[in-house]
Write a protein that holds these residues in place. Structure first.
Motif, short mmCIF file in Angstrom:
data_model
loop_
_atom_site.label_atom_id
_atom_site.label_comp_id
_atom_site.label_asym_id
_atom_site.label_seq_id
_atom_site.Cartn_x
_atom_site.Cartn_y
_atom_site.Cartn_z
N ALA A 180 74.96 79.04 24.80
CA ALA A 180 74.01 78.09 24.21
C ALA A 180 72.82 77.84 25.14
O ALA A 180 71.67 77.82 24.68
N LEU A 181 73.08 77.69 26.44
CA LEU A 181 71.99 77.44 27.38
C LEU A 181 71.11 78.67 27.57
O LEU A 181 69.91 78.56 27.76
N ARG A 182 71.71 79.85 27.51
CA ARG A 182 70.90 81.06 27.55
C ARG A 182 70.01 81.10 26.29
O ARG A 182 68.88 81.59 26.33
N GLY A 183 70.51 80.56 25.19
CA GLY A 183 69.71 80.45 23.97
C GLY A 183 68.52 79.53 24.15
O GLY A 183 67.44 79.77 23.60
N VAL A 184 68.68 78.45 24.92
CA VAL A 184 67.56 77.55 25.22
C VAL A 184 66.49 78.31 25.98
O VAL A 184 65.29 78.23 25.66
N MET A 185 66.92 79.09 26.98
CA MET A 185 65.97 79.90 27.76
C MET A 185 65.26 80.90 26.84
O MET A 185 64.04 81.04 26.90
N ALA A 186 66.02 81.58 25.99
CA ALA A 186 65.44 82.58 25.08
C ALA A 186 64.43 81.93 24.14
O ALA A 186 63.36 82.48 23.87
N GLU A 187 64.77 80.75 23.64
CA GLU A 187 63.87 80.05 22.72
C GLU A 187 62.58 79.62 23.43
O GLU A 187 61.48 79.75 22.87
N ALA A 188 62.70 79.13 24.67
CA ALA A 188 61.50 78.74 25.43
C ALA A 188 60.60 79.96 25.67
O ALA A 188 59.39 79.89 25.47
N VAL A 227 56.75 80.71 24.21
CA VAL A 227 55.63 81.08 25.09
C VAL A 227 55.06 82.43 24.67
O VAL A 227 53.84 82.63 24.70
N ALA A 228 55.91 83.37 24.27
CA ALA A 228 55.44 84.68 23.82
C ALA A 228 54.54 84.52 22.59
O ALA A 228 53.53 85.23 22.45
N ALA A 229 54.88 83.59 21.71
CA ALA A 229 54.13 83.40 20.47
C ALA A 229 52.85 82.57 20.67
O ALA A 229 51.82 82.85 20.06
N LYS A 230 52.93 81.54 21.53
CA LYS A 230 51.84 80.57 21.62
C LYS A 230 51.18 80.46 22.99
O LYS A 230 50.19 79.75 23.13
N GLY A 231 51.76 81.08 24.01
CA GLY A 231 51.25 80.92 25.38
C GLY A 231 51.90 79.72 26.05
O GLY A 231 52.60 78.93 25.41
N LEU A 232 51.66 79.60 27.34
CA LEU A 232 52.22 78.49 28.11
C LEU A 232 51.43 77.21 27.86
O LEU A 232 50.22 77.18 28.10
N PRO A 290 66.22 94.09 46.89
CA PRO A 290 67.56 94.62 46.55
C PRO A 290 68.50 93.47 46.18
O PRO A 290 68.49 92.58 46.79
N ASP A 291 69.27 93.41 45.25
CA ASP A 291 70.20 92.38 44.74
C ASP A 291 69.62 91.55 43.61
O ASP A 291 70.12 91.60 42.51
N GLN A 292 68.62 90.74 43.93
CA GLN A 292 68.04 89.87 42.92
C GLN A 292 66.58 89.62 43.23
O GLN A 292 66.13 89.84 44.35
N ILE A 293 65.87 89.16 42.22
CA ILE A 293 64.44 88.90 42.36
C ILE A 293 64.09 87.65 41.57
O ILE A 293 64.69 87.39 40.53
N THR A 294 63.16 86.89 42.11
CA THR A 294 62.63 85.73 41.39
C THR A 294 61.24 86.08 40.91
O THR A 294 60.38 86.48 41.71
N ILE A 295 61.03 85.95 39.61
CA ILE A 295 59.70 86.20 39.04
C ILE A 295 59.11 84.88 38.57
O ILE A 295 59.84 83.92 38.31
N VAL A 296 57.80 84.85 38.49
CA VAL A 296 57.09 83.65 38.03
C VAL A 296 56.28 84.04 36.81
O VAL A 296 55.49 84.98 36.84
N ILE A 297 56.51 83.33 35.74
CA ILE A 297 55.69 83.51 34.54
C ILE A 297 54.75 82.32 34.48
O ILE A 297 55.16 81.20 34.14
N LEU A 343 54.56 89.52 27.11
CA LEU A 343 55.88 88.88 27.03
C LEU A 343 56.43 89.08 25.63
O LEU A 343 55.81 88.70 24.64
N GLU A 344 57.58 89.75 25.56
CA GLU A 344 58.26 89.99 24.29
C GLU A 344 59.72 89.61 24.44
O GLU A 344 60.38 90.04 25.39
N VAL A 345 60.22 88.83 23.51
CA VAL A 345 61.61 88.40 23.55
C VAL A 345 62.39 89.18 22.50
O VAL A 345 61.98 89.27 21.35
N GLU A 346 63.49 89.74 22.94
CA GLU A 346 64.38 90.52 22.08
C GLU A 346 65.73 89.81 22.04
O GLU A 346 65.97 88.89 22.84
N PRO A 347 66.63 90.21 21.17
CA PRO A 347 67.92 89.51 21.08
C PRO A 347 68.73 89.50 22.38
O PRO A 347 69.40 88.52 22.68
#
Length: 151
Positions: A15-23, A27-32, A60-67, A74-78
């Motif tokens: 559910a919380l990953r869904g919140v992230m996906a929805e946010a 943003v993909a549709a309307k901008g920040l 190597p391992d993980q990365i933090t990105i800033v949008i 930006l495109e959101v897929e399932p």
């Protein structure tokens, strides 16, 4: 057969990953809007994560990105999202599976989510392991789902 019961931790994580996906989709549709921006840390070792080799070698391992300012496409897929970002004036196309995301933070509203790393797929033999990028300094409250997990 033993009844395992309901796994509320996994349900909440989805559910919380869904919140992230929805946010991200909004943003993909309307901008920040306003001061909103996202810090997203993900495991670059995830089997479905896609990033250029030069970036994978640097993190190597993980990365933090800033949008925030220098992003495009930006495109959101399932199952994840695609974005084009600038790293020291060098553009990179990324694909981030939602289940590779470790943290999602919007410091403008002190909102943050922390996800379980145990469900991350191991890298396949052709992928390179990558190292931790320090998390952004933020006073955001991070929601940890660890207390809801079964041992």
């Amino acid at each position: 057969m033993r009844d395992e019961g309901l796994n509320y931790g996994q349900m909440m994580e989805r559910a919380l990953r869904g919140v992230m996906a929805e946010a991200l989709a909004e943003v993909a549709a309307k901008g920040l809007p306003g001061d909103h921006h996202f810090y997203i840390t993900f495991a670059s070792t995830h089997g479905a994560a896609r990033l250029p080799d030069w970036l994978r070698e640097k993190y190597p391992d993980q990365i933090t990105i800033v949008i925030q300012h220098e992003y495009d496409g930006l495109e959101v897929e399932p199952e994840g999202f695609r974005v084009r970002l600038s790293f020291s004036n060098r553009m990179a196309d990324l694909y981030v599976p939602f289940d590779a995301v470790l943290t999602f933070v919007d410091p403008s509203v002190e909102f943050g989510l922390k996800f379980d790393a145990t469900e991350i797929e191991p890298p396949d033999e052709t992928e390179v392991e990558v190292e931790a990028d320090p998390a952004p300094n933020s006073s955001a409250d991070v929601v940890s789902l660890d207390k809801f997990r079964k041992p």
